[in-house]
Design an enzyme around this catalytic site. Structure first.
Site, PDB file in Angstrom:
ATOM      1  N   ARG A  38     -36.634   6.883  -2.690  1.00 34.45           N
ATOM      2  CA  ARG A  38     -36.142   7.026  -0.978  1.00 34.45           C
ATOM      3  C   ARG A  38     -36.088   6.074  -0.597  1.00 34.45           C
ATOM      4  O   ARG A  38     -35.357   6.044  -0.416  1.00 34.45           O
ATOM      5  CB  ARG A  38     -37.863   8.132  -0.816  1.00 34.45           C
ATOM      6  CG  ARG A  38     -37.839   8.717  -1.205  1.00 34.45           C
ATOM      7  CD  ARG A  38     -38.906   9.533  -0.068  1.00 34.45           C
ATOM      8  NE  ARG A  38     -39.245  10.597  -0.903  1.00 34.45           N
ATOM      9  CZ  ARG A  38     -40.584  11.661  -0.731  1.00 34.45           C
ATOM     10  NH1 ARG A  38     -41.059  11.238  -0.400  1.00 34.45           N
ATOM     11  NH2 ARG A  38     -40.111  13.101  -0.801  1.00 34.45           N
ATOM     12  N   LYS A 199     -45.652  29.656  -7.929  1.00 36.35           N
ATOM     13  CA  LYS A 199     -45.703  30.259  -6.828  1.00 36.35           C
ATOM     14  C   LYS A 199     -44.694  31.358  -6.830  1.00 36.35           C
ATOM     15  O   LYS A 199     -43.162  30.809  -5.639  1.00 36.35           O
ATOM     16  CB  LYS A 199     -46.777  29.951  -5.696  1.00 36.35           C
ATOM     17  CG  LYS A 199     -48.234  29.422  -6.545  1.00 36.35           C
ATOM     18  CD  LYS A 199     -48.184  29.513  -4.831  1.00 36.35           C
ATOM     19  CE  LYS A 199     -49.685  29.533  -4.557  1.00 36.35           C
ATOM     20  NZ  LYS A 199     -50.045  28.766  -3.118  1.00 36.35           N
ATOM     21  N   GLY A 352     -39.171  18.836  -6.279  1.00 34.18           N
ATOM     22  CA  GLY A 352     -39.503  17.761  -6.434  1.00 34.18           C
ATOM     23  C   GLY A 352     -40.075  17.382  -7.681  1.00 34.18           C
ATOM     24  O   GLY A 352     -40.083  16.697  -8.622  1.00 34.18           O
ATOM     25  N   GLY A 375     -39.325  20.238   0.208  1.00 34.04           N
ATOM     26  CA  GLY A 375     -39.271  21.435   0.668  1.00 34.04           C
ATOM     27  C   GLY A 375     -38.243  21.091   1.824  1.00 34.04           C
ATOM     28  O   GLY A 375     -37.707  22.724   2.224  1.00 34.04           O
TER      29      GLY A 375
HETATM   30  P1  ADP Z   1     -40.950  22.412  -7.831  1.00 31.39           P
HETATM   31  O1  ADP Z   1     -41.446  20.805  -7.064  1.00 31.39           O
HETATM   32  O2  ADP Z   1     -39.674  21.608  -8.494  1.00 31.39           O
HETATM   33  O3  ADP Z   1     -39.816  23.288  -6.639  1.00 31.39           O
HETATM   34  P2  ADP Z   1     -42.519  24.061  -8.341  1.00 31.39           P
HETATM   35  O4  ADP Z   1     -43.917  23.053  -6.836  1.00 31.39           O
HETATM   36  O5  ADP Z   1     -42.039  24.713  -7.365  1.00 31.39           O
HETATM   37  O6  ADP Z   1     -41.186  23.081  -8.781  1.00 31.39           O
HETATM   38  O7  ADP Z   1     -43.418  24.387  -9.424  1.00 31.39           O
HETATM   39  C1  ADP Z   1     -43.919  23.580 -10.099  1.00 31.39           C
HETATM   40  C2  ADP Z   1     -45.574  23.681 -10.847  1.00 31.39           C
HETATM   41  O8  ADP Z   1     -45.806  24.967 -12.017  1.00 31.39           O
HETATM   42  C3  ADP Z   1     -45.480  22.454 -11.997  1.00 31.39           C
HETATM   43  O9  ADP Z   1     -46.716  21.994 -11.792  1.00 31.39           O
HETATM   44  C4  ADP Z   1     -45.888  23.125 -13.247  1.00 31.39           C
HETATM   45  O10 ADP Z   1     -47.051  22.924 -14.101  1.00 31.39           O
HETATM   46  C5  ADP Z   1     -46.268  24.655 -12.674  1.00 31.39           C
HETATM   47  N1  ADP Z   1     -45.864  25.911 -13.685  1.00 31.39           N
HETATM   48  C6  ADP Z   1     -44.886  26.408 -13.941  1.00 31.39           C
HETATM   49  N2  ADP Z   1     -44.684  27.600 -15.624  1.00 31.39           N
HETATM   50  C7  ADP Z   1     -46.140  27.676 -14.710  1.00 31.39           C
HETATM   51  C8  ADP Z   1     -46.817  28.470 -15.471  1.00 31.39           C
HETATM   52  N3  ADP Z   1     -46.755  29.786 -16.312  1.00 31.39           N
HETATM   53  N4  ADP Z   1     -48.155  29.102 -15.151  1.00 31.39           N
HETATM   54  C9  ADP Z   1     -48.680  28.449 -14.196  1.00 31.39           C
HETATM   55  N5  ADP Z   1     -48.208  26.703 -13.639  1.00 31.39           N
HETATM   56  C10 ADP Z   1     -46.720  27.119 -13.967  1.00 31.39           C
HETATM   57 MG    MG Z   2     -43.603  21.070  -6.473  1.00 26.40          MG
END
Ligand code: ADP
Ligand code: MG
Length: 395
Positions: A38, A199, A352, A375
């Site tokens: 960063r 989610k 992230g 975010g």
């Molecule tokens: P980003 O930070 O890239 O936006 P998210 O925070 O939405 O991504 O999601 C990342 C998390 O989702 C990871 O820690 C991963 O382990 C979890 N994840 C991915 N696939 C699944 C799954 N099938 N069931 C539960 N958790 C999952």
């Molecule tokens: Mg995340």
């Protein structure tokens, strides 16, 4: 959102410039910075200003001190690291807008750098208190916001200050807005979005805002199971957000009318429990065994997604395809990341965990752009106005 003036559009020579950066770096218990990305990300803006004969006053938050002084969250280690990276002295004061901050700002000469103390030591920071915003503004002649990762917050140092000082975008901020703006605006078609992660409730706003803009939406991760449920497929013990099923069904219906194809996995890596050493199987997505949960997309899905990605001219990716932190469930994320790296499309990565996955696979340098704002980038892609951006001067 209207295009914003950037630091390159204004005269900075001889000016005192207050630059809001996002130096909220991770630190270990001994106070060592464990990842300085960063800080590096704002070096171009800082160097540009110094080269043009400005004096640079930097403001950032670190952690969550909640409006009081927390010794562990002082910025001295950040000042030291910045000094190493810049190769010139970085002055540091122990207050944000106190007497020493004012005196140091006034004494600052063109080509010099001053780092203020952690903005969140001030209770008025997160409440966007006018007194603090005015005090910050009084330190400088120009405000530059380079803290894209905090731009979704209306704080005194990200939003309030720009009411009392002309504000423009820093180079990092500008690049974020340009690249993410491409996702929402003039992306070259075919345009594919790959969405996964935890989610669906975190992603539905982005899905809805991208409908009609993207040709194909490839889904995986935990979120795809709520989509599968809404399509009437069985999901075993996989992560499903029941209260989102109606909203997802609505989105699926809208997608049809708007020409966006939504893909769910063809096959899955399923596990008998949520654990790294769980028993696993690869199954057809229509045959998830009772009590088993999908923790990654399967190899046939990777192949199908790869083909779509390779035929695209723009790819946006947010959210891992599986629990990539665990070896047995990293294959889907690795495969999709590899396809994005191999494609000639303009590729934009948000989130992230997606960025962490790219790094894990050593593919960070093989994509066009990795957003520094988790975010903030999601809110931007949902079509929301970011207060820290809105406060800047229109081009
Ligand atoms: P980003 O930070 O890239 O936006 P998210 O925070 O939405 O991504 O999601 C990342 C998390 O989702 C990871 O820690 C991963 O382990 C979890 N994840 C991915 N696939 C699944 C799954 N099938 N069931 C539960 N958790 C999952
Ligand atoms: Mg995340």
């Amino acid at each position: 959102m209207a295009r914003k003036l950037s630091v390159k559009d204004v005269e900075v020579e001889g000016k005192r410039v207050l630059v809001r950066v996002d130096f909220n770096v991770p630190m270990d218990d001994a106070g060592n910075i464990t990842d300085d990305r960063r800080i590096r990300a704002s070096l171009p803006t800082i160097r540009y200003l110094l080269d043009k004969g400005a004096s640079v006053i930097l403001a950032t938050h670190l952690g969550r001190p909640k409006g009081s002084v927390v010794e562990k969250l002082r910025l001295d280690p950040v000042a030291r690291r910045l000094q190493e990276l810049l190769g010139i002295t970085v002055k540091k004061v122990d207050t944000v807008v106190g007497e020493d901050a004012r005196a140091a700002a006034e004494a600052l000469q063109p080509g010099e750098v001053l780092l203020l103390e952690n903005t969140r030591f001030e209770p008025g920071e997160t409440s966007n208190e006018e007194g603090l915003a005015r005090a910050l503004a009084s330190l400088a002649d120009l405000y530059v916001n380079d803290a894209f990762g905090t731009a979704h917050r209306a704080h005194a140092s990200t939003e309030g200050v720009a009411r009392f000082l002309p504000g423009v975008a820093g180079l990092l901020m500008q690049r974020e807005l340009d690249m993410l703006g491409e996702v929402l605006g003039e992306a070259q078609r075919p345009f594919t979005a790959v969405l996964g992660g935890n989610k669906v409730s975190d992603k539905l706003g982005v899905i809805n805002n991208l409908l009609g803009k993207v040709d194909d939406l490839l889904t995986g991760g935990g979120m795809c199971f709520t989509l599968m449920r809404a399509m009437g497929l069985s999901t075993g013990a996989s992560l499903v957000e029941e209260e989102q099923v109606d909203a997802v069904r609505e989105a699926l219906k809208r997608a049809e009318g708007m020409g966006t194809r939504i893909h769910v996995p063809l096959d899955l890596v399923v596990a008998d429990r949520f654990a790294e050493d769980a028993e696993t199987r690869v199954v057809d997505a229509r045959d998830i065994p009772e009590g088993w949960m999908g923790l990654d997309i399967g190899p046939r899905t990777v192949e199908a997604y790869r083909e779509v990605i390779l035929a695209s001219r723009t790819v946006f990716w947010n959210g891992p395809m599986g629990v990539f932190e665990w070896g047995p469930f990293e294959g889907g994320t690795r495969g999709v990341a590899q396809a994005i790296a191999d494609s000639e499309a303009v590729s934009i990565i948000g989130g992230g965990d997606s960025a962490a996955a790219l790094r894990k696979f050593g593919l960070e340098d093989r994509v066009s752009f990795v957003s520094t704002g988790g975010g903030a980038s999601m809110e931007y892609l949902e079509g929301k106005e970011l207060p820290g951006v809105a406060a800047l001067r229109d081009a």
